[in-house]
Structure formats: C-alpha cells, structure tokens
Design an enzyme around this catalytic site. Sequence first.
Site, PDB file in Angstrom:
ATOM      1  N   HIS A   1      -4.161  -8.698   3.858  1.00 20.86           N
ATOM      2  CA  HIS A   1      -5.610  -8.588   3.951  1.00 20.86           C
ATOM      3  C   HIS A   1      -6.099  -9.374   5.150  1.00 20.86           C
ATOM      4  O   HIS A   1      -5.627 -10.481   5.420  1.00 20.86           O
ATOM      5  CB  HIS A   1      -6.282  -9.139   2.686  1.00 20.86           C
TER       6      HIS A   1
ATOM      7  N   ARG B   1      -0.169  -1.831  -6.821  1.00 21.94           N
ATOM      8  CA  ARG B   1      -0.449  -2.895  -5.849  1.00 21.94           C
ATOM      9  C   ARG B   1      -1.335  -3.961  -6.480  1.00 21.94           C
ATOM     10  O   ARG B   1      -1.106  -5.162  -6.307  1.00 21.94           O
ATOM     11  CB  ARG B   1      -1.104  -2.287  -4.612  1.00 21.94           C
TER      12      ARG B   1
ATOM     13  N   ARG C   1       0.853  -1.181   0.000  1.00 20.78           N
ATOM     14  CA  ARG C   1       0.000   0.000   0.000  1.00 20.78           C
ATOM     15  C   ARG C   1       0.897   1.243   0.000  1.00 20.78           C
ATOM     16  O   ARG C   1       2.040   1.188   0.469  1.00 20.78           O
ATOM     17  CB  ARG C   1      -0.886   0.028   1.250  1.00 20.78           C
TER      18      ARG C   1
ATOM     19  N   HIS D   1      -2.312   3.227  -6.925  1.00 20.82           N
ATOM     20  CA  HIS D   1      -2.788   2.020  -6.245  1.00 20.82           C
ATOM     21  C   HIS D   1      -2.845   0.821  -7.186  1.00 20.82           C
ATOM     22  O   HIS D   1      -2.813  -0.330  -6.737  1.00 20.82           O
ATOM     23  CB  HIS D   1      -4.169   2.262  -5.631  1.00 20.82           C
TER      24      HIS D   1
END
Length: 383
Positions: free
Chosen positions: A352, A329, A221, A326
């Site tokens: 996650h 990622r 991130r 982003h």
Amino acid sequence: MAERRDFGTIRRLPSGRYQATYIGPDLGRHKAPSTFEKRDLAVVWLRNEQRMIEDAVADELRWVSPEERLAASRRKAEPKVRFGEYGAKWIVERRNSKGEPLRALTRKDYELVLAKYLVPTFGDRPIDQITRADVRTWHTKVGTAAPRTRAKAYGLLRAIMNTAVDDELIAASPVHIRGAGAQAIKRKVEPATPAEIELMADAMPPRLRASVIISAWCALRYGELAELRRKDIDVKRQLIRVRRAVTFPPGGPVVGPPKSDAGVRDVSIPPHIWPVVEEHLKEYVRPTPDALLFPSEGRGHIWHSGMNNYFSKARTAAGREDLKWHDLRHTGATLAAQVGATTAELQARLGHSTSVAAQLYQHAAKDRDRHIAERLSRLVDGT
C-alpha cells in the site's frame, strides 16, 4: 496630449486616432478595446462606461470591466466545445501523478463510464452551458445505478469539468453535490479461518490449490498472483518478489508494474506453507524462469472470471459462500494484524502506498477483545 475629463481621459495618438481610458471601481485603469477615428466617439464610449458603473452601484451588482466583457464576447464567438468530445480527449490526455498515461484497464473503465452514464445526457451539450441544475437532474436520474458506479460517474464528471476550468473553457465547475463522490460503505468481510483456507484450497483443482494458500497467507492482489513466474520465487530466502501485475482489459491480458510504486516488494512466505509452494513448483510449474505459476489450461494468464469459476465451488465446500477472491487478500492482511504486525509492516507487506488502507485490516477479530481483557487482568495479578 491627454485631455482629462470629469470621467476618464482621452488622448490623441500619433496616428491621429483617439484612445479613451478611465479609472474603474477596482482602482485599475481600463481602456477601450479599440481606438476611435473621431474624438466624439471616444466621448460616447466613456459616457456609456460611466453609466454602466452607476447602474451597477445602484442595483448592487458586480461591475464588469471592459476587458472581461471583451473576453466573454470572444468566447461566445469561438466554436463551442462539446462535452462528449472534450471528455474523450480528456481520457486520452490524462496523466497520473508521475506523468504517465492511464493504464489500459483504467482508460477502458473511464471510456465505459463516459459512454454509458455521461454522454447520453451531456454529450452534445457545449461544455460552458452545463449548469448546476443540469448536474443535479442528471445525478437524480442516474440514481438507479449501483452506488459505486454512481459515485464513479460523478467523480469522472467532476474531474473532467475541473480540467475545463483549468483550460479556461468555463469560469467554475458546476459539479458540486455534497456527498455525491463518496462511495457506499464497503461490505463487511469476515476473514476466513486457517481451517477454511485449507478446505477451500483442497476443493480447488490440484494445479490451483496453492493459489488459494498463497493469496490468503501472502495477501497478494489477484493481478500480482496471476503474473507470478518461477523466477519470482526466491527459493533460498523463501519469499515472493512482486515486480509485475497483469490486468485484463478487453482485447487481452496486459502485463505492467504493480498498482503503485509500493506494490514492488518482497513478501516473505510463512514457513508452514513453504512445503506447499515447493511442491507446486515441482509438480505444476515448467522449469523455465518465465513459466507462470498458475497458467490457464492454454498456458496463458488465467482470467479472474476463470479462477472464480473454480473458487465459487471451493468456497461452497468450506461453507463460505459470502467470500470473494479479493477477500483472501483481506484474510491475509487481517491474520498478519492479529499476530502483531504494525501499520507500517502491513503497509509494506500489502504494497500500500499509504497507511490508511493498511489500518483497515487492524480491526478486532472474534474473541480478540476477550484476550485483551484477560491480559489486562494479568497486569493486576502481576503475571
């Protein structure tokens, strides 16, 4: 001694006052909210209660007990709690699943949504006077906002009103619009290819070249990348220790834990990019353990907007104007899925907390189905 009647019971208390009670339609015993100085007053109260029950039955209405009526009258007598004040208090007192206060960026985001989308309509309204019709009218008017913002505003309104139910300020939440809390389907992202990653990295300033490569191949991130320090790179094992992340609320960068507990992880660096990481550490990172890998020109954290200024030129150089930061990622996650990473492995690598997000990256890439078809044919051929 208690005096039984056709309806209800009257009992004289040692104090000389009279208490009236009766068995209601719910088969529970109910008593007058206060005692009576004279017996006749108790008789009148029982007659009125009996009439209210008969009227409710005749009109097919729900009978309301004297206790409920007393509670309602007390609520009316209390000062009205206004939505704006309650919403602001809700944000301050809000806790996550671990009992921790909201992070600075999340709190600021809630405050902005409350001020811009909820307070103008509901701010001065007593919270118990907001109806479903009011919410529907508001939702129609806020329809000009971006779908994600609209869903976010609706979600905040729903959360605040649900807490008001828990606090017994209202009996039920008026926020019920089917599908209103669902955000718009996210845009489809075409992952970058290894060649495009290389082109974008080469188009970045030399001191930031490795940021694109690490973001893409290690699927970090942005907040995790921007907070990386020399001490977070395990040179011996060639991995990144993700222990912190930085957010950028108004007022300046705030360093804290990653997005979730699962965000605290070790990410192995693919061998083919290790030389890039090693060279970056040698050429652009100060020797102290706390030195940032990718500082701004002022040696502090580089804001997302600052990085995007460089990245917009880099993605154009690669012919991928459609990409956002982003998406690097997303690219890294997809590449890992393509080489056979399981859902559990993706979940661990990406940090996650649930498998749902990791499963999003296990989609088919270009020509992947053709490879599957060819492998199926080999089964028949025995190869």
